[in-house]
Design an enzyme around this catalytic site. Structure first.
Site, PDB file in Angstrom:
ATOM      1  CG  HIS A   1     -36.207  -2.651  -9.516  1.00 20.40           C
ATOM      2  ND1 HIS A   1     -35.674  -3.621 -10.347  1.00 20.40           N
ATOM      3  CD2 HIS A   1     -36.471  -1.604 -10.331  1.00 20.40           C
ATOM      4  CE1 HIS A   1     -35.636  -3.183 -11.590  1.00 20.40           C
ATOM      5  NE2 HIS A   1     -36.131  -1.952 -11.610  1.00 20.40           N
TER       6      HIS A   1
ATOM      7  CG  HIS B   1     -36.049   3.039 -12.258  1.00 20.15           C
ATOM      8  ND1 HIS B   1     -34.892   2.983 -12.994  1.00 20.15           N
ATOM      9  CD2 HIS B   1     -36.534   1.766 -12.237  1.00 20.15           C
ATOM     10  CE1 HIS B   1     -34.690   1.735 -13.414  1.00 20.15           C
ATOM     11  NE2 HIS B   1     -35.674   0.975 -12.960  1.00 20.15           N
TER      12      HIS B   1
ATOM     13  CG  ASP C   1     -35.285   9.624 -13.868  1.00 20.67           C
ATOM     14  OD1 ASP C   1     -35.083  10.839 -13.878  1.00 20.67           O
ATOM     15  OD2 ASP C   1     -34.360   8.781 -13.788  1.00 20.67           O
TER      16      ASP C   1
ATOM     17  N   GLY D   1     -32.157   0.014 -19.745  1.00 21.70           N
ATOM     18  CA  GLY D   1     -32.335   0.507 -21.114  1.00 21.70           C
ATOM     19  C   GLY D   1     -32.536  -0.659 -22.056  1.00 21.70           C
TER      20      GLY D   1
ATOM     21  CD  GLU E   1     -38.302  -4.488 -18.123  1.00 17.86           C
ATOM     22  OE1 GLU E   1     -37.129  -4.084 -18.212  1.00 17.86           O
ATOM     23  OE2 GLU E   1     -39.247  -3.763 -17.761  1.00 17.86           O
TER      24      GLU E   1
ATOM     25  CG  ASP F   1     -39.583  -0.874 -12.837  1.00 17.72           C
ATOM     26  OD1 ASP F   1     -38.390  -0.609 -12.582  1.00 17.72           O
ATOM     27  OD2 ASP F   1     -39.983  -1.186 -13.982  1.00 17.72           O
TER      28      ASP F   1
END
Ligand SMILES: [Zn+2]
Length: 346
Positions: free
Chosen positions: A19, A21, A23, A184, A214, A292
């Site tokens: 996991h 990302h 970005d 999102g 979350e 993350d």
């Protein structure tokens, strides 16, 4: 065990990251360089101040909004094929240096299209960057998880899936798309909206994960399990309040992707000592330790392991088990080959 002992022990573990990302994992120095290249350097701003826009600072940052703010600056640069490829390559370099031997990198292609790239080109650039690194490192495996934004709705998620079919791992010699995720705002866009998209992703043979529980309660995790059939849940922190749900996660063998630093920064939990990780493990829930967003969260995967070891007083054996378990839920076709890392290798 001293912090130094913990750190040096963790460097002996082969780590798997499921996991992370795109970005939230970009090197600040690369973005700094690009700010000059693309004529967007703020006059008078120095590098240390620039980093403040990208990385979490415990003294200054307090809320989910502070966390999300860190994603704005990078997006102006990650709109070009070569930049995306470079960033993906550097993410692999940095992960490897931290001890990661299996990396699933997740990316939402739609937000990288402002300069005219297609969804497929964005994924292709990501794939090429990872592949470039992987070719030179036999003991490193990587793949891509495609993210659909919840706020774009279920239909857009299906369109995205159809567009990216050709980037699947099985159609390429090494790196490719292996999984599907939604991310999102949870509250206005519940899992149920994405039932058809997940059915399509399953039909396409992709691994399924979903950010759930979350910022919302356990009912959203139940909903995701019942309607989307994921093999993994991202975060799932609110499951800690629902013993029946914990039993269900354990019974179904669903893997919870645990991101400690991110969870405290975004407010998913109020205190790291209250993180449900120990409850999950005690109940037999499979977990996968993850970052993350290493840049945004100012962390690395090895640091997340250190944190878990320190917080919950885990032994070296506990940590070895955790490291093994962390790669078992990978969506990579070849599976987690694990254990290939030599003692002391960095
Ligand atoms: Zn995430």
């Amino acid at each position: 065990m001293t912090p130094e002992d913990r750190r040096s022990f963790i460097t002996t573990l082969p780590l798997a990251e499921l996991h992370r990302h795109f970005d939230g994992s970009i090197r600040p120095e690369t973005l700094w360089e690009m700010s000059e290249k693309y004529y967007s350097a703020v006059p008078g701003l120095d590098y240390e101040s620039f980093r403040r826009y990208l990385e979490w600072d415990d003294k200054e940052d307090k809320s989910l909004m502070d966390y999300l703010d860190k994603f704005h600056v990078p997006l102006q640069y990650t709109q070009f094929y070569d930049t995306i490829k470079r960033v993906a390559f550097e993410i692999a370099v940095d992960a490897y240096a931290d001890g990661v031997r299996l990396l699933e990198l997740r990316i939402n292609p739609l937000i990288h299209r402002r300069a005219g790239l297609s969804n497929r080109q964005v994924l292709n650039a990501t794939r090429k960057g990872l592949q470039q690194f992987q070719r030179e490192h036999d003991d490193f495996q990587s793949g891509i998880v495609v993210i659909a934004m919840r706020s774009h709705g279920g239909n857009m998620a299906k369109i995205l899936l159809r567009e990216v079919l050709g980037e699947k791992e099985e159609y390429h010699s090494s790196v490719g798309v292996v999984g599907f995720d939604i991310a999102g705002p949870e509250a206005p866009f519940p899992p149920l909206l994405f039932k058809d998209a997940y059915a399509l992703a399953r039909q396409m043979g992709l691994g399924l994960t979903v950010h759930a529980g979350e910022s919302e309660g356990p009912e959203r995790i139940w909903e995701a399990l019942d309607n989307l059939g994921p093999q993994r849940i991202g975060h799932g922190t609110s499951a800690g309040r629902d013993p029946e749900l914990i039993k269900r996660l354990a019974a179904d063998g669903v893997i919870v992707e645990v991101c400690l630093s991110s969870n405290i920064q975004t407010g998913a939990i109020d205190d790291l000592r209250n993180h449900p990780l120990p409850k999950f493990l005690d109940a037999g829930v499979r977990v996968s330790m993850a970052t993350d967003n290493p840049t945004v969260s100012s962390t690395t995967l090895s640091r997340e392991y250190e944190l878990a070891m320190e917080l919950f007083d885990y032994t070296e054996d506990d940590m070895r088990r955790l490291a093994c378990m962390s790669g078992d839920g990978t969506f990579l076709g070849a599976g987690w080959l694990g254990g290939g890392r030599q003692e002391g290798q960095t």
